[in-house]
Design a protein around this motif. Structure first.
Motif, mmCIF file in Angstrom:
data_model
loop_
_atom_site.group_PDB
_atom_site.id
_atom_site.type_symbol
_atom_site.label_atom_id
_atom_site.label_comp_id
_atom_site.label_asym_id
_atom_site.label_seq_id
_atom_site.Cartn_x
_atom_site.Cartn_y
_atom_site.Cartn_z
ATOM 1 N N PRO A 1 0.824 -1.209 0.000
ATOM 2 C CA PRO A 1 0.000 0.000 0.000
ATOM 3 C C PRO A 1 0.857 1.258 0.000
ATOM 4 O O PRO A 1 1.931 1.287 0.600
ATOM 5 N N GLU A 2 0.385 2.288 -0.672
ATOM 6 C CA GLU A 2 1.105 3.568 -0.751
ATOM 7 C C GLU A 2 0.088 4.682 -0.930
ATOM 8 O O GLU A 2 -0.823 4.570 -1.745
ATOM 9 N N PHE A 3 0.237 5.779 -0.185
ATOM 10 C CA PHE A 3 -0.658 6.923 -0.293
ATOM 11 C C PHE A 3 -0.262 7.826 -1.457
ATOM 12 O O PHE A 3 0.921 7.948 -1.775
ATOM 13 N N SER A 4 -1.253 8.493 -2.039
ATOM 14 C CA SER A 4 -0.976 9.560 -2.996
ATOM 15 C C SER A 4 -0.404 10.743 -2.231
ATOM 16 O O SER A 4 -0.509 10.814 -1.000
ATOM 17 N N ASP A 5 0.186 11.703 -2.940
ATOM 18 C CA ASP A 5 0.780 12.862 -2.274
ATOM 19 C C ASP A 5 -0.231 13.640 -1.439
ATOM 20 O O ASP A 5 0.092 14.129 -0.364
ATOM 21 N N ASP A 6 -1.479 13.753 -1.928
ATOM 22 C CA ASP A 6 -2.491 14.507 -1.181
ATOM 23 C C ASP A 6 -3.185 13.663 -0.112
ATOM 24 O O ASP A 6 -3.994 14.166 0.659
ATOM 25 N N GLY A 7 -2.882 12.361 -0.055
ATOM 26 C CA GLY A 7 -3.449 11.486 0.968
ATOM 27 C C GLY A 7 -4.873 11.041 0.713
ATOM 28 O O GLY A 7 -5.459 10.372 1.557
ATOM 29 N N ASN A 8 -5.447 11.373 -0.431
ATOM 30 C CA ASN A 8 -6.838 11.002 -0.718
ATOM 31 C C ASN A 8 -6.983 9.653 -1.396
ATOM 32 O O ASN A 8 -8.062 9.069 -1.399
ATOM 33 N N ILE A 9 -5.912 9.159 -1.993
ATOM 34 C CA ILE A 9 -5.952 7.899 -2.725
ATOM 35 C C ILE A 9 -4.940 6.943 -2.121
ATOM 36 O O ILE A 9 -3.825 7.326 -1.784
ATOM 37 N N LEU A 10 -5.337 5.696 -2.009
ATOM 38 C CA LEU A 10 -4.455 4.640 -1.550
ATOM 39 C C LEU A 10 -4.214 3.702 -2.729
ATOM 40 O O LEU A 10 -5.158 3.154 -3.288
ATOM 41 N N TYR A 11 -2.953 3.580 -3.127
ATOM 42 C CA TYR A 11 -2.597 2.668 -4.218
ATOM 43 C C TYR A 11 -2.110 1.367 -3.613
ATOM 44 O O TYR A 11 -1.483 1.352 -2.551
ATOM 45 N N PHE A 12 -2.374 0.253 -4.286
ATOM 46 C CA PHE A 12 -1.898 -1.040 -3.813
ATOM 47 C C PHE A 12 -1.849 -2.016 -4.983
ATOM 48 O O PHE A 12 -2.392 -1.753 -6.057
ATOM 49 N N THR A 13 -1.178 -3.127 -4.766
ATOM 50 C CA THR A 13 -1.084 -4.183 -5.765
ATOM 51 C C THR A 13 -2.004 -5.315 -5.348
ATOM 52 O O THR A 13 -2.046 -5.680 -4.178
ATOM 53 N N ARG A 14 -2.717 -5.851 -6.314
ATOM 54 C CA ARG A 14 -3.571 -7.022 -6.087
ATOM 55 C C ARG A 14 -3.109 -8.106 -7.042
ATOM 56 O O ARG A 14 -2.997 -7.889 -8.236
ATOM 57 N N ASP A 15 -2.822 -9.291 -6.485
ATOM 58 C CA ASP A 15 -2.343 -10.414 -7.289
ATOM 59 C C ASP A 15 -3.399 -11.511 -7.289
ATOM 60 O O ASP A 15 -3.633 -12.154 -6.279
ATOM 61 N N CYS A 16 -4.025 -11.698 -8.440
ATOM 62 C CA CYS A 16 -5.005 -12.769 -8.617
ATOM 63 C C CYS A 16 -4.417 -13.805 -9.571
ATOM 64 O O CYS A 16 -4.145 -13.486 -10.733
ATOM 65 N N GLU A 17 -4.175 -14.987 -9.060
ATOM 66 C CA GLU A 17 -3.664 -16.098 -9.867
ATOM 67 C C GLU A 17 -2.367 -15.753 -10.590
ATOM 68 O O GLU A 17 -2.196 -16.039 -11.776
ATOM 69 N N GLY A 18 -1.441 -15.093 -9.891
ATOM 70 C CA GLY A 18 -0.150 -14.774 -10.480
ATOM 71 C C GLY A 18 -0.167 -13.612 -11.445
ATOM 72 O O GLY A 18 0.778 -13.412 -12.197
ATOM 73 N N LYS A 19 -1.225 -12.803 -11.429
ATOM 74 C CA LYS A 19 -1.334 -11.643 -12.313
ATOM 75 C C LYS A 19 -1.478 -10.383 -11.468
ATOM 76 O O LYS A 19 -2.585 -9.931 -11.203
ATOM 77 N N PRO A 20 -0.337 -9.798 -11.042
ATOM 78 C CA PRO A 20 -0.421 -8.594 -10.207
ATOM 79 C C PRO A 20 -0.825 -7.369 -11.018
ATOM 80 O O PRO A 20 -0.372 -7.177 -12.141
ATOM 81 N N ASN A 21 -1.708 -6.564 -10.457
ATOM 82 C CA ASN A 21 -2.145 -5.324 -11.069
ATOM 83 C C ASN A 21 -2.246 -4.242 -10.004
ATOM 84 O O ASN A 21 -2.409 -4.527 -8.820
ATOM 85 N N ILE A 22 -2.168 -2.997 -10.435
ATOM 86 C CA ILE A 22 -2.239 -1.853 -9.533
ATOM 87 C C ILE A 22 -3.680 -1.355 -9.460
ATOM 88 O O ILE A 22 -4.353 -1.229 -10.485
ATOM 89 N N PHE A 23 -4.120 -1.071 -8.239
ATOM 90 C CA PHE A 23 -5.462 -0.561 -7.980
ATOM 91 C C PHE A 23 -5.344 0.730 -7.187
ATOM 92 O O PHE A 23 -4.331 0.988 -6.546
ATOM 93 N N GLN A 24 -6.411 1.520 -7.208
ATOM 94 C CA GLN A 24 -6.481 2.696 -6.349
ATOM 95 C C GLN A 24 -7.785 2.648 -5.571
ATOM 96 O O GLN A 24 -8.802 2.177 -6.063
ATOM 97 N N PHE A 25 -7.716 3.141 -4.331
ATOM 98 C CA PHE A 25 -8.863 3.166 -3.428
ATOM 99 C C PHE A 25 -9.038 4.602 -2.968
ATOM 100 O O PHE A 25 -8.124 5.181 -2.368
ATOM 101 N N ASP A 26 -10.184 5.196 -3.271
ATOM 102 C CA ASP A 26 -10.480 6.570 -2.856
ATOM 103 C C ASP A 26 -10.908 6.538 -1.389
ATOM 104 O O ASP A 26 -11.913 5.920 -1.036
ATOM 105 N N ILE A 27 -10.155 7.199 -0.535
ATOM 106 C CA ILE A 27 -10.400 7.143 0.909
ATOM 107 C C ILE A 27 -11.729 7.785 1.285
ATOM 108 O O ILE A 27 -12.438 7.290 2.153
#
Length: 191
Positions: free
Chosen positions: A150-176
């Motif tokens: 997990p990693e925060f955006s500079d303004d702290g409003n978005i949380l970025y993270f990696t999700r790995d489903c069946e060996g396929k990692p992708n980047i997601f964002q979560f709006d706080i």
């Protein structure tokens, strides 16, 4: 189509952001409470007696608050990683969260939230958002896949993270604020 060079620049930018964020948490660069607390005392024993007695062997993932004299860390002395807060001024140590398998903690630049990886809901691992003012978990990004880094955006409003489903990692964002999640990459390519 010039998607590959654009994608490579985006990945390089993310790597640079992560490196800069790591430097942001360096006690000698992000704030001087550690040094000041040490210099303001007559002896080297400016830390809490528990830390002095037990040492730092059970203390991991130290994160300094960006503006206040507070240290957040994990303590695995009880056999499970617990989230603790240490106030440099009063030398007060407080357990914030226990009963979770916590790792990969980060703090936003404003010092309002911590995020971390936990295996609380499943063995794969989920991302949690912890409100430092309310001292409670606000939300848990859950899926049957493994979430990590997990990693925060500079303004702290978005949380970025990696999700790995069946060996396929992708980047997601979560709006706080809205609690909405959005996938950014698909099989390594930007959407």
């Amino acid at each position: 189509m010039k998607l590959k060079p654009i994608f490579h620049r985006c990945i390089l930018s993310l790597i640079i952001i992560i490196i800069v964020s790591c430097a942001h948490h360096n006690p000698s660069k992000s704030n001087n409470y550690y040094t000041q607390a040490k210099n303001d005392n007559d002896s080297d024993n400016f830390l809490h007696p528990t830390i002095i007695k037990d040492g730092f062997s059970n203390f991991t993932h130290p994160i300094l608050h960006p503006t206040l004299p507070i240290l957040y860390y994990l303590n695995d002395k009880a056999g499970t990683k617990e989230l603790w807060e240490y106030l440099f001024v009063s030398k007060k140590e407080t357990k914030l969260l226990s009963g979770h398998d916590i790792s990969q903690i980060q703090i936003d630049r404003a010092g309002d939230y911590l995020t971390f990886r936990t295996n609380e809901s499943d063995a794969q691992g989920d991302i949690a958002l912890f409100d430092l003012k309310a001292k409670k978990i606000l939300s848990l990004v859950q899926s049957p896949c493994a979430e990590f880094l997990p990693e925060f955006s500079d303004d702290g409003n978005i949380l970025y993270f990696t999700r790995d489903c069946e060996g396929k990692p992708n980047i997601f964002q979560f709006d706080i604020k809205t609690k909405e999640e959005e996938q950014i990459t698909l099989d390594g390519a930007l959407l």
